[in-house]
Design a protein around this motif. Sequence first.
Motif, PDB file in Angstrom:
ATOM      1  N   THR A 106     -24.421  31.915 -21.460  1.00  0.00           N
ATOM      2  CA  THR A 106     -23.404  30.893 -21.706  1.00  0.00           C
ATOM      3  C   THR A 106     -22.434  30.801 -20.538  1.00  0.00           C
ATOM      4  O   THR A 106     -21.948  29.710 -20.204  1.00  0.00           O
ATOM      5  CB  THR A 106     -22.649  31.202 -23.004  1.00  0.00           C
ATOM      6  N   LYS A 161     -24.491  28.855 -17.922  1.00  0.00           N
ATOM      7  CA  LYS A 161     -24.813  27.487 -18.319  1.00  0.00           C
ATOM      8  C   LYS A 161     -24.332  27.296 -19.742  1.00  0.00           C
ATOM      9  O   LYS A 161     -24.654  28.099 -20.618  1.00  0.00           O
ATOM     10  CB  LYS A 161     -26.327  27.271 -18.216  1.00  0.00           C
ATOM     11  N   THR A 213     -24.915  25.351 -22.367  1.00  0.00           N
ATOM     12  CA  THR A 213     -25.718  25.000 -23.540  1.00  0.00           C
ATOM     13  C   THR A 213     -26.133  26.204 -24.392  1.00  0.00           C
ATOM     14  O   THR A 213     -26.288  26.041 -25.613  1.00  0.00           O
ATOM     15  CB  THR A 213     -26.973  24.211 -23.118  1.00  0.00           C
ATOM     16  N   SER A 238     -33.992  14.549 -23.112  1.00  0.00           N
ATOM     17  CA  SER A 238     -33.119  14.799 -24.262  1.00  0.00           C
ATOM     18  C   SER A 238     -33.041  13.547 -25.128  1.00  0.00           C
ATOM     19  O   SER A 238     -33.581  12.486 -24.785  1.00  0.00           O
ATOM     20  CB  SER A 238     -31.721  15.184 -23.792  1.00  0.00           C
ATOM     21  N   ALA A 251     -30.837  22.659 -28.911  1.00  0.00           N
ATOM     22  CA  ALA A 251     -29.979  22.533 -27.735  1.00  0.00           C
ATOM     23  C   ALA A 251     -30.586  21.579 -26.714  1.00  0.00           C
ATOM     24  O   ALA A 251     -29.875  20.770 -26.092  1.00  0.00           O
ATOM     25  CB  ALA A 251     -29.738  23.910 -27.113  1.00  0.00           C
ATOM     26  N   ASN A 252     -31.908  21.643 -26.523  1.00  0.00           N
ATOM     27  CA  ASN A 252     -32.575  20.716 -25.604  1.00  0.00           C
ATOM     28  C   ASN A 252     -32.410  19.270 -26.056  1.00  0.00           C
ATOM     29  O   ASN A 252     -32.193  18.374 -25.229  1.00  0.00           O
ATOM     30  CB  ASN A 252     -34.070  21.038 -25.512  1.00  0.00           C
ATOM     31  N   SER A 307     -28.399  18.041 -25.986  1.00  0.00           N
ATOM     32  CA  SER A 307     -27.704  18.088 -24.704  1.00  0.00           C
ATOM     33  C   SER A 307     -27.765  16.717 -24.029  1.00  0.00           C
ATOM     34  O   SER A 307     -28.802  16.043 -24.076  1.00  0.00           O
ATOM     35  CB  SER A 307     -28.344  19.146 -23.803  1.00  0.00           C
ATOM     36  N   SER A 355     -31.235  17.035 -20.414  1.00  0.00           N
ATOM     37  CA  SER A 355     -32.228  18.111 -20.522  1.00  0.00           C
ATOM     38  C   SER A 355     -33.404  17.729 -19.640  1.00  0.00           C
ATOM     39  O   SER A 355     -34.311  16.999 -20.059  1.00  0.00           O
ATOM     40  CB  SER A 355     -32.691  18.298 -21.976  1.00  0.00           C
ATOM     41  N   HIS A 373     -35.913  22.286 -18.242  1.00  0.00           N
ATOM     42  CA  HIS A 373     -35.082  22.986 -19.229  1.00  0.00           C
ATOM     43  C   HIS A 373     -35.847  23.311 -20.511  1.00  0.00           C
ATOM     44  O   HIS A 373     -35.372  24.112 -21.321  1.00  0.00           O
ATOM     45  CB  HIS A 373     -33.871  22.120 -19.618  1.00  0.00           C
TER      46      HIS A 373
END
Length: 478
Positions: free
Chosen positions: A212, A215, A217, A280, A334-335, A338, A341, A345
């Motif tokens: 975290t 990055k 996310t 994303s 999260a992907n 976001s 992405s 990622h």
Amino acid sequence: MPATVGRRIDRLAPVRRGTRGIDRRTVVRTGTVAAVAYAAWLAIGAFGRPYNFFDMKIYHGAVVWWASGNELYDFIAPSTTLGFTYPPFAGLVMLPMSWLPVAAAGWLNALASIAALAVVLAALLRPIVDRLGWPLWFTVAVATPMALAIEPSRETLGYGQVNLLLFALIMADMVGLRWRAKRGTHHDTADSALARFVYSGTWAGVGIGLATAVKLTPALFIAYLMITRQWRAALTAISTTIAVTLGTFALCGAESRTYFSSVLWQTERVGAADMTANQSLAGLLARLYDSIETPGLLWLAFSVLVLALGLSRAASARADGDELTAFTLVGLTANVISPISWSHHLVWVIPAIIVLADAAVRRREASRGLSARIAGTPPTGGVPPLRPPIWYPTLTGLRHGVGALALYLLFLVSPIWPYEHQLPEVSHYQDGLFGALMENSLAIALIVLVAALPWRPGAEPAFYHDRLVRAAQLTARR
């Protein structure tokens, strides 16, 4: 002639003695590993793109610029509009790269990422191969090049990205939670205090905290830990993130102020939302609307829906004893939510493929056992037992196996690139609806996984040891 044949046989005797102790299965497995590695190399060449450590050149140039006394976030890579976009802690971690040539830094990062992926695969596959009786080294040696060949891994290595390293940090916490749940299997027999500390799993959360800080996310994993009441791991992750961030602020105050007050909110620094590589939900909506920008309210509404769905399914997976699927669902969520992405990622499809494949095997194994029990059940009251369908158990688990294979092939071929378009020059509907579907195929697959990835009840429970003890005590009282 007989004498000649005898001499030739004598010459082969040392060869026979040297190969006598070699297991034929080991030779076959080694050849299989070599064949899979070669096939992966060919696949990267066929489906990958030209790679030249593009992102690594930006990171390397930024830390060299910073080491020369300039402001980190003032750097702009030559012939681009791109600069350093990570938090200052990431800059500190990358600072030693300034002592190396950019090519050496890129290859060092690639080797470290491959090693990290192999270690993660060993940890994820260990419970599965132990159940099936497969050799771990062979399974990992085959799985590693296969995982490296798909889009997220090859893009990470080719661009010089750090996604596999962050993936390893997060999965290390999952292993820590697993060890904490199994405290006593290794903890009590460990020879040193350090080994006992490692096997205790009390450090779980450090990896998520560090990821975290590099990055933002991975912070969603902290929310997951709190929702599932894994308070110790959540507190460890939060404390790690805060400690690292404050420590970086003490060392690099100017850069920290610039990042959190300005750079963090400059979304244009990373690229336009409609770029094909952005798989994303925001990128999907921008391309569907054929717009450079994402429709904000629509993205927010769908993101809240996906967030609630992903975290609720992750919590249910954990409650049913499948921590790996829970972590995978959080990573996939999260992907999806976001704003950006990139295709490199999307490393969370790797454990998703493992979960689907293992679910197929588990269902087939369970159906065989059930079929045997049904066949061995005597008739009751002269009524024969129910006859299972003719496809049972042959096709049981087929849909999960097909899902795993289809997901792997999708991310191996990565059909987004033949249909790559960029506004305002070319519309995203230039190749019709099929082209639009292909350009968004990875994003659609992520959303489907968040909504439908199955979990395996009891596969990898990671409940806290004291919680299990309390549950056993309550059961005994009843």
